[in-house]
Design a protein around this motif. Sequence first.
Motif: not given
Length: 444
Positions: A30-42, A44-55
């Motif tokens: 879900w994190a990879g397809l929804v592209a969360i980082q594109t909705f953040a501006y501060g 939270m934009q630098s957090i590797p969401y996909v890697q967090v859930f992958a690990l």
Amino acid sequence: MRDLVLLFFMVILISLAARGVFSAYLLWGWAGLVAIQTFAYGFMQSIPYVQVFALLTLLLFLIKKDPGAVGFSPDSTSIWFFVFGVHASLAAAFAYPEVYRNWELCGNLLKTLIYCLVMPLLVTNRYRIHVFMIVLALSAGFHGILDGLKFIITAGGHISRGNSKLGDNNHLAVLVAMVIPVLGYLYTYSAARVTRYLSLSALVINVIAVISTRSRAGLLTLFALALWYLLLSRHKVRGFVAIFAVVIGVFAVAPAEWTERMETIKSANEDSSFMTRVMAWKRGSAIAVENPVFGGGFHSVQAPALFSQFKHKQGILGFIETGEATYPAAAHSIYFEVMGDMGFVGFFLFLIVLMLPFLHRRRILQLTRNRPDLMWAHDLANVLAACLIAYLVGGASISAAYFELPYILIMLMAVLRIHVTKECAIEAQPVGKMKMHRTPLPSH
């Protein structure tokens, strides 16, 4: 404020993921397809969401037993994915040094293949397949819902531009079109009435979202989907009437600018945008001619340093008259993108990967013939094939060879075949040895 809301949302999602391996795996995709980082501006934009859930998924897989998981058993799709990944790594290793995003894009592809290779271990029954389809709709379909609603609210004034993760309007149009069959499946097979109506509403909004992109690739993709469904429909007259009604509806809500742009499809050879694509295809094939085994590396077609070296070369398309390219445009085709990036060998492997789900579909249809209890699998095989038809048609004019969704759908078709094969094997056992194992229809 948005980043604080997103942080709170992430804390909730991580707590949900920690409940089990399968939950974490769903959120990984879900994190990879929804592209969360594109909705953040501060921050939270630098957090590797996909890697967090992958690990988190891989960690839970090692320390927490999943009762629904199975052991690794290589199938044809997993083997070819592995071979394709190895060749991609070699292509990156032997790439031109001037290709600046080479290892970044290769790494993204390898991460996608790893996600897919885990799928047969965790998506192991009908319930999990259905939940997985819901997650696909909630992630990839989210973009279409967002832009479709903007288009409706502005009475046709909104133009979908895409985003940094998915690409431009053409990429967004093809992605949204690929999700439409998934929403149709959820409408048909979800038990809860509210889920069915939400799926149908999302389907309509996603069709509107394709219109909002003003993308000719999107229109051709919708046409391919309509033709595919008409060919497979059990009630062709009813299907034709439904498609005709949709076409009338599309032209009723589409703005005049959209209609004018779609009419340029008839004069593609006079359209500068299309001819720019052909020039890029020439460069891609020219790079493959000079580097037939490993190609030039990822995104070599649009590498500025290689542009002057290949801009006059015709590759395998010398029979098409074009002007002279003036800038290093993207490949504008999944086929010529892979050809230039990985050579003819990589292109051949790519075609094999694309062909596999249709071979699996044929086998699934054979196994589910005269099996009412497996009609859902029969229909799902056609749905996944429709999604990939959209990719094959729409992908002919966009650079999306390494986007996650098609690889996920290809592996999901393999997972479906594994499940159907097991169900048929259980049914074929002698009565005295048969172990009844029927997963009820999901209530989602």
